[in-house]
Design an enzyme around this catalytic site. Structure first.
Site, PDB file in Angstrom:
ATOM      1  N   GLN A  59       1.084   4.143   6.622  1.00  0.00           N
ATOM      2  CA  GLN A  59       0.089   3.780   5.617  1.00  0.00           C
ATOM      3  C   GLN A  59      -0.594   2.455   5.952  1.00  0.00           C
ATOM      4  O   GLN A  59       0.059   1.463   6.257  1.00  0.00           O
ATOM      5  CB  GLN A  59       0.758   3.642   4.245  1.00  0.00           C
ATOM      6  CG  GLN A  59      -0.215   3.286   3.135  1.00  0.00           C
ATOM      7  CD  GLN A  59       0.458   3.297   1.786  1.00  0.00           C
ATOM      8  OE1 GLN A  59       1.020   2.287   1.363  1.00  0.00           O
ATOM      9  NE2 GLN A  59       0.412   4.429   1.105  1.00  0.00           N
TER      10      GLN A  59
ATOM     11  N   GLU B 181      -2.454  -4.407  -4.719  1.00  0.00           N
ATOM     12  CA  GLU B 181      -3.218  -3.415  -5.465  1.00  0.00           C
ATOM     13  C   GLU B 181      -3.325  -3.803  -6.936  1.00  0.00           C
ATOM     14  O   GLU B 181      -4.218  -3.327  -7.657  1.00  0.00           O
ATOM     15  CB  GLU B 181      -2.521  -2.062  -5.328  1.00  0.00           C
ATOM     16  CG  GLU B 181      -3.370  -0.857  -5.599  1.00  0.00           C
ATOM     17  CD  GLU B 181      -2.697   0.399  -5.068  1.00  0.00           C
ATOM     18  OE1 GLU B 181      -2.813   1.431  -5.732  1.00  0.00           O
ATOM     19  OE2 GLU B 181      -2.054   0.329  -3.999  1.00  0.00           O
TER      20      GLU B 181
ATOM     21  N   ARG C 265       2.196   7.106   0.516  1.00  0.00           N
ATOM     22  CA  ARG C 265       2.966   6.546  -0.600  1.00  0.00           C
ATOM     23  C   ARG C 265       2.040   5.958  -1.658  1.00  0.00           C
ATOM     24  O   ARG C 265       1.092   5.247  -1.327  1.00  0.00           O
ATOM     25  CB  ARG C 265       3.914   5.456  -0.105  1.00  0.00           C
ATOM     26  CG  ARG C 265       4.641   4.755  -1.251  1.00  0.00           C
ATOM     27  CD  ARG C 265       5.634   3.739  -0.735  1.00  0.00           C
ATOM     28  NE  ARG C 265       5.029   2.597  -0.092  1.00  0.00           N
ATOM     29  CZ  ARG C 265       4.447   1.573  -0.708  1.00  0.00           C
ATOM     30  NH1 ARG C 265       4.329   1.577  -2.032  1.00  0.00           N
ATOM     31  NH2 ARG C 265       3.964   0.555  -0.028  1.00  0.00           N
TER      32      ARG C 265
ATOM     33  N   LEU D 134      -1.146  -9.357   2.684  1.00  0.00           N
ATOM     34  CA  LEU D 134      -1.439  -8.386   1.633  1.00  0.00           C
ATOM     35  C   LEU D 134      -2.109  -9.022   0.418  1.00  0.00           C
ATOM     36  O   LEU D 134      -1.703 -10.068  -0.066  1.00  0.00           O
ATOM     37  CB  LEU D 134      -0.138  -7.702   1.195  1.00  0.00           C
ATOM     38  CG  LEU D 134      -0.296  -6.516   0.245  1.00  0.00           C
ATOM     39  CD1 LEU D 134      -1.015  -5.371   0.937  1.00  0.00           C
ATOM     40  CD2 LEU D 134       1.069  -6.062  -0.242  1.00  0.00           C
TER      41      LEU D 134
ATOM     42  N   ARG E 120      -4.025   4.991  -1.675  1.00  0.00           N
ATOM     43  CA  ARG E 120      -4.302   4.035  -0.608  1.00  0.00           C
ATOM     44  C   ARG E 120      -4.964   4.665   0.607  1.00  0.00           C
ATOM     45  O   ARG E 120      -5.826   4.054   1.240  1.00  0.00           O
ATOM     46  CB  ARG E 120      -2.997   3.333  -0.203  1.00  0.00           C
ATOM     47  CG  ARG E 120      -2.507   2.390  -1.273  1.00  0.00           C
ATOM     48  CD  ARG E 120      -1.161   1.795  -0.933  1.00  0.00           C
ATOM     49  NE  ARG E 120      -0.769   0.828  -1.950  1.00  0.00           N
ATOM     50  CZ  ARG E 120       0.395   0.186  -1.950  1.00  0.00           C
ATOM     51  NH1 ARG E 120       1.283   0.431  -0.999  1.00  0.00           N
ATOM     52  NH2 ARG E 120       0.669  -0.683  -2.893  1.00  0.00           N
TER      53      ARG E 120
ATOM     54  N   HIS F 179       0.781  -1.265   6.860  1.00  0.00           N
ATOM     55  CA  HIS F 179       1.573  -1.724   5.720  1.00  0.00           C
ATOM     56  C   HIS F 179       2.933  -1.053   5.574  1.00  0.00           C
ATOM     57  O   HIS F 179       3.932  -1.724   5.318  1.00  0.00           O
ATOM     58  CB  HIS F 179       0.753  -1.503   4.444  1.00  0.00           C
ATOM     59  CG  HIS F 179       1.434  -1.946   3.192  1.00  0.00           C
ATOM     60  ND1 HIS F 179       1.847  -3.252   2.977  1.00  0.00           N
ATOM     61  CD2 HIS F 179       1.770  -1.263   2.054  1.00  0.00           C
ATOM     62  CE1 HIS F 179       2.398  -3.359   1.787  1.00  0.00           C
ATOM     63  NE2 HIS F 179       2.385  -2.165   1.200  1.00  0.00           N
TER      64      HIS F 179
ATOM     65  N   HIS G 193      -2.677  -0.253   4.143  1.00  0.00           N
ATOM     66  CA  HIS G 193      -3.039  -0.730   2.812  1.00  0.00           C
ATOM     67  C   HIS G 193      -4.503  -1.156   2.833  1.00  0.00           C
ATOM     68  O   HIS G 193      -4.940  -1.822   3.777  1.00  0.00           O
ATOM     69  CB  HIS G 193      -2.148  -1.909   2.421  1.00  0.00           C
ATOM     70  CG  HIS G 193      -2.209  -2.268   0.973  1.00  0.00           C
ATOM     71  ND1 HIS G 193      -3.325  -2.855   0.406  1.00  0.00           N
ATOM     72  CD2 HIS G 193      -1.307  -2.136  -0.035  1.00  0.00           C
ATOM     73  CE1 HIS G 193      -3.094  -3.060  -0.877  1.00  0.00           C
ATOM     74  NE2 HIS G 193      -1.876  -2.635  -1.175  1.00  0.00           N
TER      75      HIS G 193
END
Length: 596
Positions: free
Chosen positions: A236, A251, A411, A248, A282, A369, A238
């Protein structure tokens, strides 16, 4: 030899490892081994929240959470495991609260919840408040809380020990071998049960939100023992990492009303996800950002867009979206309220970018991520070996290094913290239960031989190659050619390059001959792990001829449920990656098109 004996050994002291250690220690003599001091584990970087259908602010149901997770996984998640995780979620949150975790509160004193991408009211299709949060440092609070509970319960900790090898004898896990970083000495840990909770491997990629220590140690050790890894092609990205740095941006910023803006000053997510817009899953948002960039709508033509959480923008777009307060009044937010909810995000931007998110937009780009793949397990954390669900006695895995599979192809945000709490708990319970039913197996003859040979190779190489050069080239080729968008030619080139780098790695020689905190030696060893996993990721991705979740192929742009609704199992045999498959568990939700 330095030999230690425990009923249960846990490798890794992040959220999954601490949860496993806590529950195992209630029934068995337990030790946790960590390459870091526990509260520096990567769980501490998780920001926005942990999911549970508590319904504290509005109606929510476990069934909605379950369906959102199945849909978010692009129907590759095993639905029995997803149902189990979502059913366990409310009790897991309340247990953390009773342990002392300081969740944010509503005016009535309940645990506060915020919206998060992909989490919806299944009847209206609108975002639902499901993420329980402690400001924007939820993972940090979980880590601190669990560590305190483990100390209270007399869990034995071996901090700053790097585990190098998994010991298997007579078809059972019997321990691990680790190096004590402060002395350079090898230690053998003899156990009845071994739980791997070593985290992910995002450092394989050039731009990543992952900690420096996230090098896939547990997965690589399993691979070297001839055991399978599952769904490694699904990684994934992000959507919102700080431009160039990859740090990061939670979210939760979009959960609080933040929106994405392209180089033309346009909000672009309604084009890609008309219903939930900036709160789509995502994988959808990451591809949307890269599509905008590739089509020339990045900021000033560069590889980033803006994330806008300025209060006036949040209020403006809330009105356009029809977002209101729970009592139906117009949604209004102040800078002080956002600062209270997102203190770390504001600090990150001020420190690393010199901007204030309350008055300026944040430059962001997708960042590597989270791995959806990993060591195959069932919902009790037991490691399984094949499509027949054969269990390897004494071996367990939990957290990001494991693949249950509750995340499938993608995810949902906040499900990772839930994953590690729920499955860390059950891995610990099952490992202690097993340990109390069996006697100690004998250790292999010269148990330290495998670990010693790995270090000897690095100490006595020819020295023709440099660790930094190989690492830099690996990260770039994986990010560029096996990243958000993939195609056959790029992945063939990536596999060829990774295998070339593996060959060059054989000629690495470290220059530091010391034993005390020899970080050069450890970094070189970790690079070997990442090179092993990079090949597995690329080969697994090349074989999967469809697009699903985080695996997006330009030459096979559609999802293919007829041929590819199945999990990948990859093993290393005679220096080649062998690919097999096993079926996805479907209980009640048949695959259909994802609409956000």
């Amino acid at each position: 030899m330095n030999i230690h004996q425990f009923d249960v050994i846990v490798v890794g002291a992040g959220g999954a490892g601490l949860m496993a250690g806590l529950y195992a220690s209630r029934g068995a003599k337990t030790a946790v081994i960590s390459k870091l001091y526990p509260t520096r584990s990567h769980t501490g970087a998780a920001q926005g929240g942990i999911s549970a259908a508590l319904g504290n602010l509005e109606e929510d149901r476990v069934e909605w959470h379950t369906y959102d997770s199945v849909k978010g996984s692009d129907y590759l998640g095993d639905q029995d495991a997803i149902e189990f995780m979502c059913q366990e979620a409310p009790d897991a949150i309340l247990e953390l609260e009773h342990m002392g975790l300081p969740f944010d509160r509503t005016a009535e004193g309940r645990i506060s919840q915020r919206p998060f991408g992909g989490h919806t009211n299944n009847e209206t299709g609108k975002p639902v408040r499901r993420a329980c949060h402690a400001a924007d440092r939820t993972g940090h609070m979980i880590l601190q809380t669990l560590y305190q509970q483990c100390l209270k319960n007399n869990v034995n900790f071996y901090d700053e020990y790097q585990v190098l090898d998994l010991l298997i004898e007579n078809g059972k896990a019997v321990g691990v071998v680790a190096v004590e970083l402060s002395t350079g000495e090898l230690h053998t840990f003899h156990a009845k049960s071994v739980i791997l909770a070593t985290g992910g491997h995002g450092r394989i990629f050039e731009v990543t939100s992952n900690a420096y220590a996230y090098t896939g140690d547990g997965a690589a050790m399993v691979l070297r023992r001839g055991l399978p890894l599952e769904d490694m092609e699904f990684f994934q990205f992000h959507p919102t990492g700080i431009y160039k740095l990859g740090i990061l941006i939670t979210e939760g910023v979009r959960g609080e009303g933040g929106i994405l803006i392209n180089g033309n000053g346009e909000r672009f997510m309604p084009k890609y996800a008309p219903k939930v817009k900036d709160l789509a899953s995502r994988d959808v948002i990451s591809r949307a950002i890269y599509t905008e960039i590739r089509e020339g709508r990045g900021i000033n033509g560069q590889n980033y867009v803006y994330l806008d959480v300025r209060p006036e923008s949040v209020i403006k777009y809330a009105a356009l979206d029809g977002r209101t307060n729970l009592d139906g009044s117009p949604f209004v937010v102040t800078a002080d309220e956002l600062l209270k909810k997102l203190p770390d995000i504001v600090d990150f931007n001020r420190v690393y970018l010199g901007i204030d998110p309350m008055t300026q937009m944040m430059p962001i780009q997708p960042t590597a991520h989270y791995t959806m793949g990993g060591i195959p397990t069932n919902k009790f954390g037991e490691v399984i070996l094949d499509d027949k669900k054969t269990v390897l006695p004494g071996l367990y895995a939990a957290g990001e290094c494991a693949c249950v599979s509750v995340h499938g192809g993608n995810r949902l945000g906040t499900n990772s913290l839930l994953d590690l709490v729920v499955f860390g708990k059950y891995a610990g319970l099952r490992a202690a239960e097993y340990a109390n039913q069996v006697e100690f197996e004998n250790l292999p003859t010269d148990a330290e031989a495998g670990a010693r040979s790995q270090f000897d190779a690095l100490r006595h190489g020819s020295g023709k190659e440099n660790v930094y050069d190989i690492s830099r080239e690996m990260k770039k080729v994986m990010f560029d050619l096996v990243g958000i968008y993939r195609n056959e030619q790029d992945m063939l080139s990536a596999i060829e390059k990774v295998r070339e780098l593996q060959e060059r790695y054989q000629h690495v020689k470290i220059t530091d001959g010391g034993k005390v905190f020899n970080t050069e030696l450890i970094n070189a060893w970790e690079l070997g792990n990442m090179l092993e996993l990079a090949e597995v990721i690329a080969v697994s991705a090349l074989n999967r001829k469809e697009s699903r979740g985080g695996h997006s192929r330009e030459d096979y742009p559609s999802r293919d449920d007829k041929d590819w609704l199945k999990h990948t199992l990859a093993t290393k045999q005679a220096d080649k990656i062998k690919i097999e498959y096993k079926p996805v568990v479907i209980t009640k939700y048949q695959p259909k098109e994802r609409v956000y």
